[in-house]
Scaffold this active site. Structure first.
Site, PDB file in Angstrom:
ATOM      1  N   GLU A  82       1.249   6.822   7.585  1.00  0.00           N
ATOM      2  CA  GLU A  82       2.083   6.347   6.717  1.00  0.00           C
ATOM      3  C   GLU A  82       1.610   7.008   5.181  1.00  0.00           C
ATOM      4  O   GLU A  82       2.383   7.728   4.477  1.00  0.00           O
ATOM      5  CB  GLU A  82       2.331   5.065   6.474  1.00  0.00           C
ATOM      6  CG  GLU A  82       2.833   4.405   7.733  1.00  0.00           C
ATOM      7  CD  GLU A  82       2.974   2.779   7.641  1.00  0.00           C
ATOM      8  OE1 GLU A  82       3.787   2.363   8.417  1.00  0.00           O
ATOM      9  OE2 GLU A  82       2.264   2.294   6.774  1.00  0.00           O
ATOM     10  N   SER A  99       0.897  -1.353  -0.057  1.00  0.00           N
ATOM     11  CA  SER A  99       0.147   0.174   0.104  1.00  0.00           C
ATOM     12  C   SER A  99       1.012   1.194   0.033  1.00  0.00           C
ATOM     13  O   SER A  99       0.489   2.271  -0.673  1.00  0.00           O
ATOM     14  CB  SER A  99      -1.075  -0.207   1.162  1.00  0.00           C
ATOM     15  OG  SER A  99      -0.377   0.130   2.507  1.00  0.00           O
ATOM     16  N   ASN A 100       2.174   1.158   0.816  1.00  0.00           N
ATOM     17  CA  ASN A 100       2.888   2.352   0.764  1.00  0.00           C
ATOM     18  C   ASN A 100       3.516   2.668  -0.571  1.00  0.00           C
ATOM     19  O   ASN A 100       3.757   3.708  -1.179  1.00  0.00           O
ATOM     20  CB  ASN A 100       3.875   2.299   1.791  1.00  0.00           C
ATOM     21  CG  ASN A 100       3.348   2.549   3.011  1.00  0.00           C
ATOM     22  OD1 ASN A 100       3.229   3.912   3.374  1.00  0.00           O
ATOM     23  ND2 ASN A 100       2.939   1.581   4.199  1.00  0.00           N
ATOM     24  N   ASP A 107      17.485  -0.282  11.536  1.00  0.00           N
ATOM     25  CA  ASP A 107      16.732   0.808  12.362  1.00  0.00           C
ATOM     26  C   ASP A 107      17.369   1.717  13.290  1.00  0.00           C
ATOM     27  O   ASP A 107      16.512   2.618  13.974  1.00  0.00           O
ATOM     28  CB  ASP A 107      15.573  -0.091  13.406  1.00  0.00           C
ATOM     29  CG  ASP A 107      14.488  -0.603  12.475  1.00  0.00           C
ATOM     30  OD1 ASP A 107      14.360  -0.315  11.297  1.00  0.00           O
ATOM     31  OD2 ASP A 107      13.670  -1.643  13.107  1.00  0.00           O
ATOM     32  N   LEU A 132      11.104  -6.537   3.921  1.00  0.00           N
ATOM     33  CA  LEU A 132      11.220  -7.432   5.382  1.00  0.00           C
ATOM     34  C   LEU A 132      12.672  -7.959   5.480  1.00  0.00           C
ATOM     35  O   LEU A 132      12.841  -9.040   6.006  1.00  0.00           O
ATOM     36  CB  LEU A 132      10.150  -8.359   5.458  1.00  0.00           C
ATOM     37  CG  LEU A 132       8.788  -7.685   5.797  1.00  0.00           C
ATOM     38  CD1 LEU A 132       7.939  -8.573   5.879  1.00  0.00           C
ATOM     39  CD2 LEU A 132       8.816  -6.847   6.908  1.00  0.00           C
ATOM     40  N   HIS A 187       9.136   2.897   9.568  1.00  0.00           N
ATOM     41  CA  HIS A 187       8.845   1.940  10.536  1.00  0.00           C
ATOM     42  C   HIS A 187       7.591   2.366  11.219  1.00  0.00           C
ATOM     43  O   HIS A 187       7.604   3.634  11.580  1.00  0.00           O
ATOM     44  CB  HIS A 187      10.074   1.767  11.323  1.00  0.00           C
ATOM     45  CG  HIS A 187       9.875   0.931  12.464  1.00  0.00           C
ATOM     46  ND1 HIS A 187      10.261  -0.630  11.994  1.00  0.00           N
ATOM     47  CD2 HIS A 187       9.633   0.844  13.729  1.00  0.00           C
ATOM     48  CE1 HIS A 187       9.872  -1.092  13.111  1.00  0.00           C
ATOM     49  NE2 HIS A 187       9.365  -0.429  14.092  1.00  0.00           N
TER      50      HIS A 187
HETATM   51  C1  GRF Z   1       4.199  -0.478   6.894  1.00  0.00           C
HETATM   52  O1  GRF Z   1       3.386  -0.470   8.150  1.00  0.00           O
HETATM   53  C2  GRF Z   1       5.298   0.024   7.095  1.00  0.00           C
HETATM   54  O2  GRF Z   1       5.691   0.823   8.065  1.00  0.00           O
HETATM   55  C3  GRF Z   1       6.263  -1.225   7.673  1.00  0.00           C
HETATM   56  O3  GRF Z   1       5.678  -2.229   6.957  1.00  0.00           O
HETATM   57  C4  GRF Z   1       4.395  -1.912   6.350  1.00  0.00           C
HETATM   58  C5  GRF Z   1       4.211  -2.064   4.988  1.00  0.00           C
HETATM   59  O4  GRF Z   1       2.710  -1.984   4.654  1.00  0.00           O
HETATM   60  N1  GRF Z   1       7.785  -1.064   7.297  1.00  0.00           N
HETATM   61  P1  GRF Z   1       2.344  -1.978   2.980  1.00  0.00           P
HETATM   62  O5  GRF Z   1       3.017  -3.384   2.507  1.00  0.00           O
HETATM   63  O6  GRF Z   1       3.073  -0.678   2.272  1.00  0.00           O
HETATM   64  O7  GRF Z   1       1.031  -1.967   2.849  1.00  0.00           O
END
Ligand code: GRF
Length: 201
Positions: free
Chosen positions: A186, A25-26, A157, A97, A116
């Site tokens: 975010e 989503s980000n 981090d 990840l 994060h």
């Molecule tokens: C987000 O909460 C980001 O902060 C973390 O992983 C999540 C990713 O969400 N590092 P998406 O895949 O962007 O929906």
């Protein structure tokens, strides 16, 4: 001067590479935000997970994508040469990840940005991702949580913070409800924080 800056003059757009492992989503928000930007273009998206929906988000927007095997993230050579070939200037980790290879971190000093889902240094480090972060925040009876956008260096981090934004943890909050609040932050601020930072580099 870092290699990735050598050929960038102020008239050129910065080439951004997004790394994502999950829902994306980000990544989607970033691709939309920088669509038509005169400063940044998202040239590709990379994942370690062939099932990541981030790959579909890229495809839908005509952004090229590539999946690298876990071994490539250990060695780094393939990924570094991929970045060189695409003349990447900046890398954004949007829910990525895997630990990055040292060679990539060294190739892009102050040019790798991560998000994060907590107020670091609290609830960061190994095993602290996604739902685990929100569960830990609630279990610790914290009054607030939020997001940290930071540069990536050789310590997990622990790179320089670019921005931290807060949300309250309400009575009866669940990891799901807190996750939604954090995700809203975010999507709203991540692209802007990146843009502001890149204006100054
Ligand atoms: C987000 O909460 C980001 O902060 C973390 O992983 C999540 C990713 O969400 N590092 P998406 O895949 O962007 O929906």
């Amino acid at each position: 001067m870092p290699r990735n800056n050598r050929y960038l003059c102020k008239m050129e757009r910065m080439n951004m590479l997004i790394f994502a492992s999950g829902a994306g989503s980000n990544a989607a928000v970033l691709m939309d935000y920088f669509q038509g930007s005169s400063m940044v273009q998202v040239v590709a998206l990379v994942s370690n997970n062939a099932d990541s929906s981030a790959l579909d988000e890229a495809k839908r927007r005509g952004v090229k994508s590539n999946v690298f095997a876990n071994v490539d993230f250990l060695e780094g050579n393939e990924i570094v040469s991929y970045c060189r070939d695409l003349n990447i200037h900046v890398i954004v980790l949007a829910g990525f990840l895997r630990k990055l290879p040292l060679s990539l971190i060294r190739e892009y000093p102050d040019r790798i940005i991560n998000i994060h889902p907590s107020i670091l240094p609290n609830f960061g480090g190994k095993g602290m991702y996604g739902r685990f972060v929100h569960e830990a925040v609630i279990e610790s009876n914290e009054g607030f949580s939020g997001i940290t956008v930071h540069l990536v260096n050789e310590e997990y981090d622990k790179g320089q913070f670019l921005a931290q934004l807060y949300v309250a943890v309400s009575a009866g909050e669940t990891p799901e409800s807190l996750g939604k609040k954090v995700q809203k932050l975010e999507h709203r601020y991540f692209p802007m924080v990146i843009e502001d930072y890149l204006k100054g580099v």
